[in-house]
Design a protein around this motif. Structure first.
Motif, PDB file in Angstrom:
ATOM      1  N   ILE A 143       0.845  -1.201   0.000  1.00  0.00           N
ATOM      2  CA  ILE A 143       0.000   0.000   0.000  1.00  0.00           C
ATOM      3  C   ILE A 143       0.881   1.253   0.000  1.00  0.00           C
ATOM      4  CG2 ILE A 143      -1.781   1.285   1.238  1.00  0.00           C
ATOM      5  CD1 ILE A 143      -2.748  -1.348   0.066  1.00  0.00           C
ATOM      6  N   LEU A 149       2.107   1.887  -3.475  1.00  0.00           N
ATOM      7  CA  LEU A 149       1.049   2.437  -4.324  1.00  0.00           C
ATOM      8  C   LEU A 149       0.835   3.924  -4.030  1.00  0.00           C
ATOM      9  CD1 LEU A 149      -1.564  -0.477  -4.213  1.00  0.00           C
ATOM     10  CD2 LEU A 149       0.038   0.087  -6.055  1.00  0.00           C
ATOM     11  N   ASN A 150       0.841   4.283  -2.765  1.00  0.00           N
ATOM     12  CA  ASN A 150       0.680   5.697  -2.396  1.00  0.00           C
ATOM     13  C   ASN A 150       1.858   6.535  -2.898  1.00  0.00           C
ATOM     14  OD1 ASN A 150      -1.850   5.666  -1.105  1.00  0.00           O
ATOM     15  ND2 ASN A 150      -0.959   4.902   0.794  1.00  0.00           N
ATOM     16  N   ARG A 201      -5.109   0.174  -4.543  1.00  0.00           N
ATOM     17  CA  ARG A 201      -4.950   0.604  -3.158  1.00  0.00           C
ATOM     18  C   ARG A 201      -6.234   0.395  -2.362  1.00  0.00           C
ATOM     19  NH1 ARG A 201      -4.502   6.861  -2.414  1.00  0.00           N
ATOM     20  NH2 ARG A 201      -6.667   6.555  -3.066  1.00  0.00           N
ATOM     21  N   SER A 236      -6.339  -2.408   0.647  1.00  0.00           N
ATOM     22  CA  SER A 236      -6.257  -1.810   1.988  1.00  0.00           C
ATOM     23  C   SER A 236      -6.928  -2.627   3.086  1.00  0.00           C
ATOM     24  CB  SER A 236      -6.834  -0.390   1.965  1.00  0.00           C
ATOM     25  OG  SER A 236      -6.016   0.475   1.211  1.00  0.00           O
TER      26      SER A 236
END
Length: 315
Positions: free
Chosen positions: A144, A147-148, A220, A224
């Motif tokens: 995650i 991806l951010n 994402r 999550s």
């Protein structure tokens, strides 16, 4: 006779879980050779201007790929990664409106050549993992973060930086995919598709930044919920044992109470023999399962294991 039949079923169940049709399965090269026929037909359709036909043939290949990819990955991770890259390029070409015939043809040709290279045995074989590497598991939360990071870089027009993050995501995915698969086959399938599609979007001559952002944001969002729990510790195992143990104890107490009330308290020893036998069998099966199944093997055969366990439990 009944006990002997049950023993055979137990042995058969363990064998089916440990070696799910591997002895009868074709080699990874033959599997891919058969699947590659769809890519050849898709390329012929694309060259004749039949985009819909090419799309259907590719979708057939993509469906087949889900059932053969594990064998190819075990044999060569380099081939596995390049085949998925090629699939991502085709998905990207098909997603464009209108579909550019030249791009579709080139992406199909590239995948065909990659497949043929693996079929010919020209990829290096994946080296066997050490015991420490074999038990290593990744963390969905780390994915995650990647991806951010890629989304932040796209916001600052850093396409190359975002592409590097997605490439790192794909490398880390190999350690985490079994964890994801055991929790949701749908999320696993979507992530397998979207990570190569987003990489293809960012790698194209004219990067589709908007499409890549949308795809990465989707990844994402559906990954999550899995980030909160991707590993299990001693407390988790103890809680399960305590819960199941208490349920078993209630059954034993109920049986002992029934025997005492019916005047057959002397038969209670058979109940204790059953309890001891059950504990012994559980320990033996636990050791066997621990020896035979890695996290990756469990993830790949999750549904098969669940099915055969259900059959055994029903008996």
């Amino acid at each position: 006779m009944q006990h002997r039949a049950s023993l055979y079923i137990i042995i058969f169940t363990i064998a089916m879980i440990a070696f799910p049709f591997r002895s009868f399965a074709a080699s990874a090269e033959i599997d891919l050779q058969d699947a590659n026929k769809n890519i050849i037909e898709a390329l012929q359709s694309a060259q004749s201007g039949n985009v819909e036909g090419a799309k259907k043939q590719y979708e057939t290949f993509s469906s087949t790929w889900m059932s053969i990819e594990s064998g190819i990955k075990e044999q060569s991770q380099d081939a596995y990664r390049e085949i998925e890259d090629g699939m991502g390029q085709i998905q990207f070409a098909l997603a464009q409106q209108p579909v550019k015939k030249e791009n579709l043809e080139n992406s199909l040709k590239n995948l065909k050549q990659t497949n043929e290279k693996f079929i010919a045995g020209k990829y290096p074989r994946t080296t066997a993992k050490t015991e420490d590497e074999g038990t290593k598991q990744g963390n969905v939360a780390d994915l995650i973060v990647l991806l951010n990071q890629s989304l932040s870089k796209l916001d600052h027009n850093d396409v190359n930086g975002a592409k590097a993050d997605i490439e790192q995501f794909r490398t880390s995915w190999l350690d985490i995919e079994s964890v994801v698969l055991t929790q949701s086959s749908k999320i696993y399938t979507n992530a397998e598709r979207d990570m190569v599609t987003s990489y293809a979007m960012l790698s194209s001559k004219n990067p589709d930044v908007k499409g890549a952002k949308k795809t990465i944001e989707g990844m994402r969002d559906y990954l999550s919920p899995l980030a909160s729990k991707t590993s299990y510790n001693m407390l988790d195992a103890t809680t399960i044992l305590l819960r199941e143990g208490l349920e078993g104890l209630l059954v034993v107490v109920a049986l002992l109470g029934f025997l005492k009330k019916s005047g057959h308290a002397d038969k209670s020893r058979w109940i204790w023999i059953g309890v001891g036998s059950g504990l012994g069998a559980s320990i033996i099966l636990g050791v066997i399962v621990n020896m035979l199944f890695s996290a990756g093997a469990f993830g790949s055969n999750n549904f098969l294991i669940a099915g055969w366990t259900g059959v055994f439990a029903a008996m």
